[in-house]
Write an enzyme that holds these catalytic residues in place. Structure first.
Site, PDB file in Angstrom:
ATOM      1  N   LYS A  22       0.833  -1.210   0.000  1.00 58.39           N
ATOM      2  CA  LYS A  22       0.000   0.000   0.000  1.00 58.39           C
ATOM      3  C   LYS A  22       0.861   1.251   0.000  1.00 58.39           C
ATOM      4  CE  LYS A  22      -2.868   0.813   3.647  1.00 58.39           C
ATOM      5  NZ  LYS A  22      -2.758   2.147   4.250  1.00 58.39           N
ATOM      6  N   SER A  23       1.845   1.305   0.902  1.00 57.81           N
ATOM      7  CA  SER A  23       2.681   2.514   0.996  1.00 57.81           C
ATOM      8  C   SER A  23       3.397   2.787  -0.319  1.00 57.81           C
ATOM      9  CB  SER A  23       3.738   2.340   2.088  1.00 57.81           C
ATOM     10  OG  SER A  23       3.134   2.310   3.346  1.00 57.81           O
ATOM     11  N   ARG A  27       2.950   5.942  -3.271  1.00 59.62           N
ATOM     12  CA  ARG A  27       4.089   6.764  -3.703  1.00 59.62           C
ATOM     13  C   ARG A  27       4.337   6.619  -5.192  1.00 59.62           C
ATOM     14  NH1 ARG A  27       4.241   5.661   1.572  1.00 59.62           N
ATOM     15  NH2 ARG A  27       5.514   6.894   3.015  1.00 59.62           N
ATOM     16  N   GLY A  94      -5.019   7.961   5.375  1.00 57.32           N
ATOM     17  CA  GLY A  94      -4.121   8.923   6.018  1.00 57.32           C
ATOM     18  C   GLY A  94      -2.886   9.193   5.180  1.00 57.32           C
ATOM     19  N   SER A 167       7.558   9.433  12.112  1.00 58.90           N
ATOM     20  CA  SER A 167       6.432   9.172  11.214  1.00 58.90           C
ATOM     21  C   SER A 167       6.872   9.345   9.771  1.00 58.90           C
ATOM     22  CB  SER A 167       5.283  10.146  11.526  1.00 58.90           C
ATOM     23  OG  SER A 167       4.442  10.285  10.401  1.00 58.90           O
ATOM     24  N   ASP A 315       2.047  -0.921  11.826  1.00 58.31           N
ATOM     25  CA  ASP A 315       0.731  -1.338  11.328  1.00 58.31           C
ATOM     26  C   ASP A 315       0.412  -2.798  11.671  1.00 58.31           C
ATOM     27  OD1 ASP A 315       0.312   1.153  10.269  1.00 58.31           O
ATOM     28  OD2 ASP A 315       1.016   0.616   8.265  1.00 58.31           O
ATOM     29  N   LYS A 342      -4.409   5.762  14.748  1.00 59.91           N
ATOM     30  CA  LYS A 342      -4.482   5.099  13.439  1.00 59.91           C
ATOM     31  C   LYS A 342      -5.946   5.088  12.975  1.00 59.91           C
ATOM     32  CE  LYS A 342      -0.097   4.466  12.964  1.00 59.91           C
ATOM     33  NZ  LYS A 342       0.613   5.270  11.966  1.00 59.91           N
ATOM     34  N   ARG A 391      -7.470  -3.369   9.634  1.00 59.79           N
ATOM     35  CA  ARG A 391      -6.492  -4.266  10.263  1.00 59.79           C
ATOM     36  C   ARG A 391      -7.070  -4.946  11.514  1.00 59.79           C
ATOM     37  NH1 ARG A 391      -2.372  -3.376   6.773  1.00 59.79           N
ATOM     38  NH2 ARG A 391      -1.836  -1.217   6.302  1.00 59.79           N
TER      39      ARG A 391
HETATM   40  C1  S3P Z   1       2.588   4.959   6.242  1.00 61.61           C
HETATM   41  C2  S3P Z   1       3.213   5.289   7.406  1.00 61.61           C
HETATM   42  C3  S3P Z   1       2.765   4.858   8.739  1.00 61.61           C
HETATM   43  C4  S3P Z   1       1.702   3.761   8.650  1.00 61.61           C
HETATM   44  C5  S3P Z   1       0.706   3.997   7.569  1.00 61.61           C
HETATM   45  C6  S3P Z   1       1.391   4.107   6.221  1.00 61.61           C
HETATM   46  C7  S3P Z   1       3.147   5.452   4.967  1.00 61.61           C
HETATM   47  O1  S3P Z   1       2.245   5.977   9.410  1.00 61.61           O
HETATM   48  O2  S3P Z   1       1.047   3.607   9.877  1.00 61.61           O
HETATM   49  O3  S3P Z   1      -0.226   2.935   7.501  1.00 61.61           O
HETATM   50  O4  S3P Z   1       2.807   4.902   3.903  1.00 61.61           O
HETATM   51  O5  S3P Z   1       3.955   6.391   5.016  1.00 61.61           O
HETATM   52  P1  S3P Z   1       3.226   6.927  10.272  1.00 61.61           P
HETATM   53  O6  S3P Z   1       4.456   7.051   9.494  1.00 61.61           O
HETATM   54  O7  S3P Z   1       2.532   8.220  10.429  1.00 61.61           O
HETATM   55  O8  S3P Z   1       3.417   6.179  11.565  1.00 61.61           O
END
Ligand code: S3P
Length: 440
Positions: A22-23, A27, A94, A167, A315, A342, A391
């Protein structure tokens, strides 16, 4: 509303193809959208969260096209995005909202970022503050919440910034805004956080330097389109790692899963608990380390978890808590207050669900203590509220493997935010799971 119904017992077996990270998918869309030229993304995660990011860039004029299993993106260049005609709806995501705030702050046009009820409760001051220091103008709601009104056409300056919490989302937001500033932006990390943004910016030809805990990026650089091969998502694989560890006679193999050192906390934590996890064919794929992950059932023991390890597995705690309940001895997590902000308050919601299934839990501001029950069926049956958190729903689904009565989980629609196809994959592997639609 979708409800999961789980029958107790069973084992997980076979080869599981876990969907894309996902991350990294977020990006890949963001950077290819503002790159010069055509990018090709394979393994893109078509989950609700990543599609929210994609639709936001479509609304700003970026063309996406399917070519077999690849996503083709025609980048508009760093300054080529067009003003959206409507607010950008980022749903439950988020990552979309925090990273895009940085990008939107650098545009010539205004934008409004909105999200669902959960996203509208989550803290956004953590990105509004550094962006404001850079010269951006952002109006949030009371307490620094979404919707965010981002006023374009501001002159941004580089800053030296140390986020108040470790973060990746804050770090990435500031780095992405840093593409649009005059001068250099520096972010000093107060702790380790996932580094996908830095890796992918480099892959797109952007110079980004790291010295100890400080990253620097100089504004005005162009991004060059490229190919991104998204690995399978370790955060999704984590549910099956826990399931296979706790359910007797389990043996699974998950090919091509991301094992980035800033993400792999769950592997190390479960291994410390005694899990039988083996990494095969470790390799680098498009700048990211990946491996085939094999997991077999094992007897787990309770451990203490804290410090830097927390963000590396941020996560995965809902799944880890299920493992802890099946371990011999007590597991103590500290330094994890971030879990409270979260998609749900994951300390409170997991503690409620675990207690409801008969597990002894005590809660602190920044963590949780779980008294593991060792061998046998450790969970009772019951109905769990997932609080619209994907989750939480998937973690409790795994608990059924060690329950002695059926478990039902409410509000499971949100599983699609990160893991479309979870139910079919889990059922194919041996979890006795079905879904029904019920009126909420
Ligand atoms: C993420 C960073 C994390 C994670 C989120 C995805 C990202 O949050 O909890 O699910 O893709 O950068 P934080 O970096 O704010 O802890």
């Amino acid at each position: 509303m979708r409800r999961f119904h789980l029958q107790p017992g069973g084992a997980l077996r076979g080869e599981l193809r876990v969907p894309g990270d996902k991350s990294i998918s977020h990006r890949a869309v963001m950077l290819s959208a503002i790159a010069d030229g055509r990018s090709r993304i394979t393994g893109f995660l078509e989950s609700a969260d990543c599609l929210a990011t994609l639709h936001a860039f479509q609304a700003m004029g970026v063309m996406f096209e399917r070519d077999g299993d690849a996503l083709i993106v025609d980048g508009l260049g760093r300054d080529g995005l067009q003003a959206p005609r409507a607010p950008l709806d980022l749903g439950n995501s988020g990552t979309s909202m925090r990273l895009m705030s940085g990008l939107m702050a650098g545009q010539r046009f205004d934008s409004r970022l909105v999200g669902d009820a959960s996203l509208s409760r989550r803290p956004m001051a953590r990105v509004i503050e550094p962006l404001t220091l850079m010269g951006a103008r952002i109006d949030g709601q009371e307490g620094g919440r979404a919707p965010l009104e981002i006023h374009g056409g501001q002159v941004l300056n580089g800053i030296d910034y140390t986020p108040p919490v470790a973060s990746a989302q804050i770090k990435s937001c500031v780095l992405l805004a840093g593409l649009y500033v005059q001068g250099t932006t520096r972010v000093t990390e107060p702790g380790i956080s996932r580094d996908h943004t830095e890796r992918m910016l480099s892959a797109f030809g952007v110079r980004i330097e790291r010295q100890a805990h400080t990253l620097s990026i100089t504004g005005g650089q162009a991004l060059q389109a490229g190919d991104v091969a998204v690995p399978a998502d370790l955060s999704s694989a984590a549910f099956f790692m826990v399931g296979a560890s706790i359910a007797e006679s389990s043996a699974i193999m998950m090919p091509g899963v991301g094992i980035n050192p800033t993400r792999r906390g769950v592997i190390d934590i479960l291994s410390r608990m005694g899990a039988d996890i083996r990494l095969h064919d470790e390799r680098i794929q498009a700048g990211e380390p990946v491996a085939d992950i094999e997991v077999r059932s094992a007897s787990l023991k309770g451990i203490d978890i804290g410090g830097d390890e927390v963000e590396l597995a941020i996560d995965e705690f809902p799944a880890i808590f299920i493992a802890a309940a099946c371990a011999e001895g007590t597991t103590r997590l500290t330094g994890a207050a971030e879990l409270r902000v979260k998609e749900s308050d994951r300390i409170a919601v997991m503690a409620d669900g675990l207690s409801q299934l008969g597990v002894e839990v005590s809660v602190a501001d920044d963590g949780l203590t779980i008294v593991g029950r060792g061998a046998g069926a450790v969970f009772g049956g019951g109905r769990i509220a997932s609080h619209d958190d994907h989750r939480i729903a998937m973690a409790f689904a795994m608990a059924a493997l060690r329950a002695h009565a059926p478990i039902e989980i409410d509000d499971c629609d949100f599983v699609d935010t990160s893991f479309p196809g979870f139910l079919a994959l889990a059922a194919g592997a041996g979890l006795q799971i079905e879904a029904s639609e019920v009126s909420s």
